[in-house]
Each structure stands twice: as C-alpha cells, then as structure tokens.
Motif scaffolding. Structure first.
Motif, mmCIF file in Angstrom:
data_model
loop_
_atom_site.group_PDB
_atom_site.id
_atom_site.type_symbol
_atom_site.label_atom_id
_atom_site.label_comp_id
_atom_site.label_asym_id
_atom_site.label_seq_id
_atom_site.Cartn_x
_atom_site.Cartn_y
_atom_site.Cartn_z
ATOM 1 N N ALA A 31 0.835 -1.207 0.000
ATOM 2 C CA ALA A 31 0.000 0.000 0.000
ATOM 3 C C ALA A 31 0.868 1.254 0.000
ATOM 4 C CB ALA A 31 -0.922 -0.003 1.216
ATOM 5 N N TYR A 32 1.973 1.211 0.747
ATOM 6 C CA TYR A 32 2.875 2.368 0.779
ATOM 7 C C TYR A 32 3.485 2.609 -0.599
ATOM 8 C CZ TYR A 32 6.959 5.243 1.516
ATOM 9 O OH TYR A 32 7.900 6.235 1.398
ATOM 10 N N LEU A 35 0.915 4.103 -2.846
ATOM 11 C CA LEU A 35 0.659 5.481 -2.435
ATOM 12 C C LEU A 35 1.810 6.398 -2.846
ATOM 13 C CD1 LEU A 35 -1.142 7.461 -0.827
ATOM 14 C CD2 LEU A 35 0.128 6.793 1.225
ATOM 15 N N TYR A 36 3.031 5.910 -2.718
ATOM 16 C CA TYR A 36 4.202 6.724 -3.062
ATOM 17 C C TYR A 36 4.192 7.094 -4.545
ATOM 18 C CZ TYR A 36 9.065 8.117 -3.711
ATOM 19 O OH TYR A 36 10.209 8.812 -4.042
ATOM 20 N N THR A 39 1.379 9.462 -5.473
ATOM 21 C CA THR A 39 1.713 10.831 -5.080
ATOM 22 C C THR A 39 2.749 11.426 -6.019
ATOM 23 O OG1 THR A 39 1.319 10.192 -2.772
ATOM 24 C CG2 THR A 39 2.446 12.276 -3.149
ATOM 25 N N THR A 97 4.707 6.843 6.435
ATOM 26 C CA THR A 97 3.451 6.507 5.759
ATOM 27 C C THR A 97 2.369 7.527 6.096
ATOM 28 O OG1 THR A 97 4.000 4.146 5.798
ATOM 29 C CG2 THR A 97 1.698 4.727 5.441
ATOM 30 N N LEU A 98 2.311 7.941 7.353
ATOM 31 C CA LEU A 98 1.324 8.944 7.757
ATOM 32 C C LEU A 98 1.568 10.275 7.048
ATOM 33 C CD1 LEU A 98 1.068 8.253 11.596
ATOM 34 C CD2 LEU A 98 -0.732 7.918 9.902
ATOM 35 N N LEU A 100 3.194 10.777 4.225
ATOM 36 C CA LEU A 100 2.922 10.627 2.796
ATOM 37 C C LEU A 100 1.421 10.628 2.528
ATOM 38 C CD1 LEU A 100 4.061 10.133 -0.054
ATOM 39 C CD2 LEU A 100 3.929 7.679 0.416
ATOM 40 N N GLY A 101 0.667 9.940 3.375
ATOM 41 C CA GLY A 101 -0.781 9.913 3.209
ATOM 42 C C GLY A 101 -1.402 11.286 3.350
ATOM 43 N N ALA A 102 -0.935 12.055 4.342
ATOM 44 C CA ALA A 102 -1.459 13.411 4.531
ATOM 45 C C ALA A 102 -1.141 14.291 3.328
ATOM 46 C CB ALA A 102 -0.873 14.020 5.806
ATOM 47 N N PHE A 104 -0.562 13.273 0.230
ATOM 48 C CA PHE A 104 -1.331 12.811 -0.933
ATOM 49 C C PHE A 104 -2.755 13.350 -0.894
ATOM 50 C CE2 PHE A 104 -4.300 9.718 -2.766
ATOM 51 C CZ PHE A 104 -3.860 9.720 -4.082
ATOM 52 N N ILE A 105 -3.388 13.281 0.273
ATOM 53 C CA ILE A 105 -4.761 13.781 0.394
ATOM 54 C C ILE A 105 -4.816 15.277 0.103
ATOM 55 C CG2 ILE A 105 -6.642 14.187 2.031
ATOM 56 C CD1 ILE A 105 -5.860 11.550 3.382
#
Length: 376
Positions: A31-32, A35-36, A39, A97-98, A100-102, A104-105
């Motif tokens: 998933a990372y 997501l990477y 992004t 991961t947190l 990167l997720g923030a 990306f959103i």
C-alpha cells in the motif's frame, strides 16, 4: 559446486524470511509503494512548481528508501531479538506513511483548484498562455503549498498527542431492571492499547495507576493489546496487577492473530486473565449473575465468509448466557452488535478496533458525516 551450495543456502534463507513476514506487513508495504508512486505522479504531473523545488524533490526521493528500510527492520526484528530494530523500523515506516498519506490527500484536494485555474486561463486567452497567467498559476501553486504543510502539522500533532496524557471518560449506563447488586458496578474497558513504539509499558503503567484510583469492580480488554511480542506477557502482567473485585477478562483482536495466535494464547495461559473465545462464563455478583461472552476476531472483515464467522462467534459467545443474567459481550469488532441485537438478551457490548477511523479532531472523526451507518 561451491557457488550452487551458497546460492541454495541463500534461497533457503530467503524462503524462511518471506514465510515469516506477516501478511499485514506485506499489505502495508504494498500500500505504501502504491501510495508513493500515486503521489509522485500527482505532484510531477499537476503540482509541477512544487516538484521544481530542489529540497522538496530530494526529500520526496529519500523518503522511499528510508520507509522501505523501516519495513526491512520490522521483518528482521522477527528473527533477531534486538529491540531497536523493531522500534526504529516501526517508527520510521509508520511516521513516513502517515506523512505521505497526509500529503497525498492534500495534493489530491488541491488538484481540481490548480487544474481549474489552468483551464480558465487557457480558455480566457484562446489557448495561448501569457507570462502573466503562468506567474499567477505559479503563485497560486506555491501559495497552496500551505495546505499540505498543514496536513503534515496535523500528523505531527497526532503523533505528539499519542504521548500526552490519555483521557479516561466515564460513561454512566442506566438500566430499568438492573439487579440491585449490579447498581454502581464499575467496569474498566481497555481496547487497542497497542504497546509498541508510540505507547510504552511505562505509559500503560501510568494509565493503570490512574484507573486504579477509580476502583473498578471489573476489567475487560477487547483485543489488540501489544504489537511487540517480547512485551506481550509483561503487558498482561500489568493488566492483571490492577485490583478488581470480579477479575480481569479479555477477548481477541486482529493483532493477536497478526502476532501469532499460538504464542499469544501461551502468554494468556501464564496469567490469571481468562481469554474468552467463542465462549462465556458467569460471574456471581451477590445474588445476581454477570455473564461475560467473548467473540473471536475474523482477522479481516471483508468477505461474506468473514461476516458469517463473526455471526457464528457471537452466537456461540452468548449461547450459554442464563436468562436472568446481565450479559456483557466482549468483541473487538463493533459489528458484533448487528448479530447480537436480533438474538436478544445482550445488555451491553464493549468493542474497539476502529480507532475513531484514525483521522479526526476534538474527539470526533472526520468520517462521521460520510459513514453515518458505520460504527466509528
């Protein structure tokens, strides 16, 4: 021949290594990676002004190998009893991961704005891009960079608050036909403690000291106790050290399966904490009876088979409940309510797992308006 011998040894070691990797870590790493690169495509394709900033580009590039290094440390910690491997690996991978997720959103939310202004400029100028529109769009893109910065600040605040003083809300419950012996009964409910890099044993000890001051009569733990196997037994020892007149009881969570359910069961066997799995027991409270039923966890609640497993577990957990007992159902998953309610006879369900859907503010989840029918 010597080369073949060493190659075979290496292959055997790799097979053993891969076989021991938890599925959740494989899923999280995959998933990372997705997501990477999502992004990366979004930033390089839409938010190009950010991408042209050298320090930002370098920071983004370096995050990938560092996060994967954290995942490798997590894997190695399963084979080598080196505490810093697990602590550093988990901290690196989780934090990156947190962040990167923030980001990306934030970038995803800003994409319609940037694309909209770009299309507006082109339509207004008949397809020709003037220097002024380019400068305006660049100013806009750089100005909107404050949004992902705010997202990063939010993640930092969340990590910081995980180390601060934990709130212990008191929830009074009223029942019209409650036996007199159960009036004023205090239940300490603990769930998703997740002893690990963010929550230490010392943090739990401090929390339990505060909890003991409330003089709980009964303590229940609904899964996901500890994410670091070497500390699991010590965590249970801490939990059973809190005095409670009617004892301490537990049910399983999905992380117990992720950490190795056989090993976890052996830890419970070394304590005085009954682990209730697809069963229950009656606890006499004076002339009244308090029945505690424990629901097993389906690990992943996605397929029809997993929901059927949860339903079957709920039915088995309450099947032995006396008709005159006050029945408390312990379930890691709050969806147990959907199956316990039609059966009737269950007076209280205590659950955890969702963590408030992870994202929120002031004790409320951001997802509440979008999932009004979900237990979050």
């Amino acid at each position: 021949m010597e080369f073949i011998f060493y190659a075979a040894l290496l292959w055997a070691w790799l097979e053993r290594l891969v076989a021991g990797i938890p599925r959740f870590l494989i899923f999280a790493t995959a998933a990372y990676v997705i997501l990477y690169f999502a992004t990366l495509a979004l930033v390089a394709g839409v938010h190009r002004h950010w991408w042209r900033v050298t320090w930002f580009r370098r920071l983004f590039y370096w995050q990938f190998p560092v996060a994967l290094l954290g995942a490798v440390f997590r894997v190695l910690s399963r084979y080598y009893d080196v505490p810093w491997l697990w602590a550093i690996g988990t901290s690196l991978f989780s934090a990156l991961t947190l962040y990167l997720g923030a980001f990306f959103i934030a970038a995803l939310l800003l994409t319609p704005v940037v694309v909209g202004f770009s299309l507006y400029d082109r339509l207004r100028q008949g397809g020709a891009e003037e220097p002024s529109s380019f400068e305006r769009r660049r100013f806009l893109s750089r100005g909107l960079a404050v949004v992902p910065a705010l997202g990063a600040m939010g993640v930092s605040h969340g990590i910081y608050t995980s180390y601060t003083r934990t709130r212990m809300p008191t929830v009074p419950l009223r029942y019209p036909d409650l036996p007199a012996e159960l009036e004023g009964l205090k239940i300490l409910h603990l769930s998703d403690i997740h002893i690990g890099p963010y929550i230490q044993l010392s943090d739990l000890e401090a929390l339990l000291v505060r909890a003991a001051q409330a003089a709980p009569d009964l303590i229940v733990v609904t899964g996901d106790v500890c994410d670091h196997n070497p500390e699991y037994l010590a965590t249970l020892r801490l939990l059973e050290s809190v005095p409670a007149q009617f004892g301490t009881y537990a049910s399983l969570g999905n992380h117990e399966y992720m950490r190795g359910i056989r090993r976890i069961r052996r830890h419970f066997d070394q304590t005085a904490i009954p682990l209730l799995v697809n069963e229950g027991l009656a606890v006499p409270v004076g002339a009244a009876t308090l029945y505690l039923g424990g629901v097993d966890d389906p690990r992943f609640l996605r397929s029809p088979a997993s929901y059927a497993q949860l339903r079957n577990s709920v039915e088995r957990a309450v099947s032995s409940s006396p008709s005159d007992a006050f029945t408390v159902l312990l379930s890691h998953r709050s969806q147990a309510l959907d199956y316990a309610a039609p059966l009737g006879g269950t007076d209280l369900i205590l659950a955890g797992h969702t963590h408030g859907f992870q994202l929120g503010m002031a004790g409320r989840s951001f997802f509440e308006p979008f999932f009004p029918e979900r237990y979050i």
